[in-house]
Motif scaffolding. Sequence first.
Motif, short mmCIF file in Angstrom:
data_model
loop_
_atom_site.label_atom_id
_atom_site.label_comp_id
_atom_site.label_asym_id
_atom_site.label_seq_id
_atom_site.Cartn_x
_atom_site.Cartn_y
_atom_site.Cartn_z
N PRO A 59 -70.10 -14.33 0.20
CA PRO A 59 -70.41 -13.84 -1.14
C PRO A 59 -69.45 -12.75 -1.60
O PRO A 59 -68.93 -11.98 -0.78
CB PRO A 59 -71.82 -13.26 -1.01
N THR A 61 -66.41 -12.74 -2.86
CA THR A 61 -64.98 -12.79 -2.57
C THR A 61 -64.15 -13.24 -3.77
O THR A 61 -62.93 -13.30 -3.69
CB THR A 61 -64.69 -13.72 -1.38
N GLU A 232 -65.05 -3.40 -5.52
CA GLU A 232 -65.30 -3.05 -6.93
C GLU A 232 -66.36 -1.96 -6.97
O GLU A 232 -66.26 -1.00 -7.74
CB GLU A 232 -65.72 -4.30 -7.70
P1 ATP Z 1 -71.05 -15.17 -4.90
O1 ATP Z 1 -70.78 -16.22 -3.91
O2 ATP Z 1 -71.97 -14.08 -4.39
O3 ATP Z 1 -71.44 -15.65 -6.27
P2 ATP Z 1 -68.29 -14.83 -5.66
O4 ATP Z 1 -67.40 -15.17 -4.54
O5 ATP Z 1 -68.47 -15.80 -6.76
O6 ATP Z 1 -69.68 -14.35 -5.09
P3 ATP Z 1 -67.45 -13.09 -7.74
O7 ATP Z 1 -68.69 -13.24 -8.54
O8 ATP Z 1 -66.27 -13.82 -8.20
O9 ATP Z 1 -67.75 -13.44 -6.24
O10 ATP Z 1 -67.09 -11.54 -7.58
C1 ATP Z 1 -68.00 -10.52 -7.94
C2 ATP Z 1 -67.27 -9.32 -8.49
O11 ATP Z 1 -66.54 -8.71 -7.43
C3 ATP Z 1 -66.24 -9.68 -9.53
O12 ATP Z 1 -66.77 -9.65 -10.83
C4 ATP Z 1 -65.17 -8.60 -9.32
O13 ATP Z 1 -65.52 -7.41 -9.98
C5 ATP Z 1 -65.24 -8.33 -7.83
N1 ATP Z 1 -64.28 -9.13 -7.06
C6 ATP Z 1 -64.57 -10.03 -6.09
N2 ATP Z 1 -63.47 -10.56 -5.56
C7 ATP Z 1 -62.43 -10.01 -6.22
C8 ATP Z 1 -61.02 -10.17 -6.14
N3 ATP Z 1 -60.45 -11.01 -5.25
N4 ATP Z 1 -60.26 -9.46 -6.99
C9 ATP Z 1 -60.81 -8.60 -7.87
N5 ATP Z 1 -62.13 -8.41 -7.99
C10 ATP Z 1 -62.94 -9.10 -7.17
#
Ligand code: ATP
Length: 274
Positions: A59, A61, A232
């Motif tokens: 999660p 990432t 973040e």
């Molecule tokens: P999940 O599986 O929990 O839904 P996810 O992998 O979809 O998580 P995101 O929703 O894309 O994660 O990331 C959540 C927040 O964390 C983003 O809105 C951003 O602020 C920050 N974030 C995560 N990964 C990055 C990254 N590689 N670069 C910049 N910001 C990031």
Amino acid sequence: SERKARNAASPSYMTFDDIGGQHRAKGELKEALDFLIKHDEIQKLGIRPLKGILLTGPPGTGKTLMAKAAAHYTNSVFLAAAGSEFVEMYVGVGASRIRDMFKDARSRAVKENKDSAIVFIDEIDVIGGKRDGGQHREYDQTLNQLLTEMDGIHTAETPRILIVAATNRKEMLDSALLRPGRFDRHIEVDLPDKKGRLHILNIHAKNKPISEEANLEHIAEETFHFSGAQLESVMNEAAIYAMRDESACIEQRHLSQAVDKVMMGEKTDRESTK
Ligand code: ATP
């Protein structure tokens, strides 16, 4: 859910440059997306069109960010839903929601004059988990509808639809989803390494006053195993500590305090789910 709310409030416009680290994943994703963009050439060569991309990894990432950046990169409209939104008490409701979402994707692409639509489904394992002999009839119908939509033949008049799905439990997925022509591209979105963490910290430091003496590289070193979402949070918490201190900018001590806080928060989260 606080994070989800924040995501919803942020604009859907996102580029690959706004995503820190994830160098390999971004490259693989762009390469796959080029297939969507060059569809005419692809068709001439008789290559099977790209229907689904599966993003796997822990999660926070950046999987959602990747899907949004993919939409921008391919000039597509972006629609997002979580697998859990299709789970309903009444049989057939989940399936009809899937149908509606694809209909919506097509009509929005036409209305907004885009070439294609990207439908992002987070937590795909909730509807696409391994089937166990018809015990979950409702989930079956939902999954079947998704497969039907994916298998749908694309005509020149209809916008193309690419499904980007995310899961952190790939091994749970039903094999029907992983067959060729469905989610046959898998891209791993892992926790960032030190360089990636520094990149992510810098991205989230952009709109904040940071002291000249602060050393983000040191913070990147201290945050082993942190996700992008946690990094973040570190930047955000550091700004809050600076405010409490009535400091005009974020100092190293605020960053260190924030690292501790996010690390502690993670621990208590884990305790409470035990
Ligand atoms: P999940 O599986 O929990 O839904 P996810 O992998 O979809 O998580 P995101 O929703 O894309 O994660 O990331 C959540 C927040 O964390 C983003 O809105 C951003 O602020 C920050 N974030 C995560 N990964 C990055 C990254 N590689 N670069 C910049 N910001 C990031």
